[in-house]
Design an enzyme around this catalytic site. Structure first.
Site, PDB file in Angstrom:
ATOM      1  N   LEU A  38      48.514  40.410  41.130  1.00 57.55           N
ATOM      2  CA  LEU A  38      47.893  39.255  40.466  1.00 57.55           C
ATOM      3  C   LEU A  38      46.524  39.595  39.881  1.00 57.55           C
ATOM      4  CD1 LEU A  38      50.189  37.734  41.919  1.00 57.55           C
ATOM      5  CD2 LEU A  38      48.539  36.092  42.746  1.00 57.55           C
ATOM      6  N   TYR A  63      44.968  39.315  25.158  1.00 57.22           N
ATOM      7  CA  TYR A  63      45.440  38.992  26.516  1.00 57.22           C
ATOM      8  C   TYR A  63      46.958  39.065  26.571  1.00 57.22           C
ATOM      9  CZ  TYR A  63      46.369  36.209  30.699  1.00 57.22           C
ATOM     10  OH  TYR A  63      46.838  35.767  31.904  1.00 57.22           O
ATOM     11  N   ILE A  80      45.325  31.643  42.441  1.00 52.32           N
ATOM     12  CA  ILE A  80      46.748  31.698  42.810  1.00 52.32           C
ATOM     13  C   ILE A  80      46.938  32.594  44.036  1.00 52.32           C
ATOM     14  CG2 ILE A  80      49.092  32.293  42.039  1.00 52.32           C
ATOM     15  CD1 ILE A  80      48.186  31.668  39.160  1.00 52.32           C
TER      16      ILE A  80
END
Ligand code: UDP
Length: 320
Positions: free
Chosen positions: A76, A149, A12
């Site tokens: 990110l 997560y 990304i």
């Protein structure tokens, strides 16, 4: 603007870098190449306004310097991919929690806007579909490593919102739904590049579970437009946004579509979850975003539909 992207050499991050440069912004990236790759940004190296450093965000003096030079941080850098998370839970928790902690701490010194990439995984096993940002979150037991997560990303969200509330650090939280497109690797478990690779090489297409679980896939180009759009809207600060496509597809159907669009002879093979991941593995049965909030604020509407997204992934895989 001058943007810093942590994890900028990732799937990304590299698309975000590209789009920001196209729009005339300056881009700096920090990436330790743990799951990212220098190949993702090689084509950007000669572009004016692009700079990069290969290092970890644990190098706090370097991170602080790079944050000082930018107007906005897209955070990110994270451990991603269900396979990686199940195999390396310590790494996942430490990377995601500590990484965000240091980014927020240094961004706070000069009140630089932080866009935090969170995940639709935080909705967990909730069946209250489509998922709305204000909804309750339903995670499984702590012995099921997958949920580490979601939990690590939730802690990131809490911390970012706490910085906004208590210290007036401007933050925007983006919950990304399954994001796909060229440059994504199937190495860490992501389904679409895995299916495409299997189909193109004539190997069985491995559908985990009964294939009736569903996802909604968003083209990476649509996601990066949304991330950039959120930085242009002051009302986004202190808020959480879903970014995704509302078209839902089951994983079994996705396998069929990949098979058709590649013209592959591969068989579709069903693999029980405990063989694919670990004993007792829990999947999310459905995952569909409600995108009315981001649509109302910045007019976000994903443009690319599933077949075109799959075609772009096939084309990328063929050319590589
Ligand atoms: N999946 C699959 N075969 C694979 C990889 C993944 O059937 O080779 C399934 C996985 O169990 C999940 C869905 O595809 O139900 C999406 O998996 P992915 O890891 O891409 O993302 P998730 O949505 O689970 O984070």
């Amino acid at each position: 603007m001058k943007a810093l992207i942590t994890g900028g050499a990732g799937f990304i991050g590299s698309h975000l870098s590209e789009r920001l440069l196209q729009c005339g912004h300056e881009v700096g990236i920090i990436d330790n190449l743990s799951t990212g790759s220098i190949d993702n940004v090689l084509h950007l190296k000669s572009k004016p306004g692009f700079s990069y450093v290969i290092d970890t965000i644990d190098n706090e003096s370097l991170l602080a310097e790079w944050i000082d030079r930018c107007d906005v941080v897209f955070h990110l850098a994270a451990a991603v991919g269900v396979k990686l998370i199940v195999e390396r839970p310590v790494h996942t928790i430490e990377t995601n929690v500590h990484g965000t902690e240091v980014v927020l701490k240094h961004a706070n010194k000069k009140k630089k806007l932080v866009v935090l990439a969170s995940t639709s995984e935080v909705y967990g096993k909730s069946t209250d579909v489509p998922f709305r940002e204000g909804a309750d979150l339903v995670l499984g037991a702590t012995v099921k490593h997958r949920w580490a997560y979601a939990c690590s990303k939730l802690l990131d969200e809490f911390l970012a919102l706490a910085y906004w509330k208590e210290r007036k650090l401007p933050v925007v939280i983006a919950r990304l739904f399954n994001t796909v497109g060229p440059r994504q690797t199937g190495q860490y478990g992501m389904v679409l590049p895995t299916f495409v690779r299997q189909a193109l090489s004539g190997q069985p297409i491995t559908v985990f579970g009964d294939g009736r679980q569903s996802r909604s896939f968003t083209y990476v180009g649509d996601v990066v437009d949304a991330l950039i759009g959120l930085t242009q809207e002051p009302k986004a600060v202190g808020e959480v946004f879903n970014i995704g496509n509302t078209t839902e597809v089951t994983i079994g159907e996705l396998a069929e579509r990949v098979k058709t669009l590649t013209g592959s002879d591969s068989v579709i093979q069903y693999v029980p979850y405990d063989q694919a991941y670990e004993a007792g593995f829990e999947d999310m049965p459905r995952r569909v975003p409600d995108i009315s909030k981001i649509n109302a604020l910045i007019g976000f509407q994903p443009k690319l539909e599933l077949d075109d997204i799959i075609r772009s992934v096939i084309e990328f895989a063929r050319s590589n």
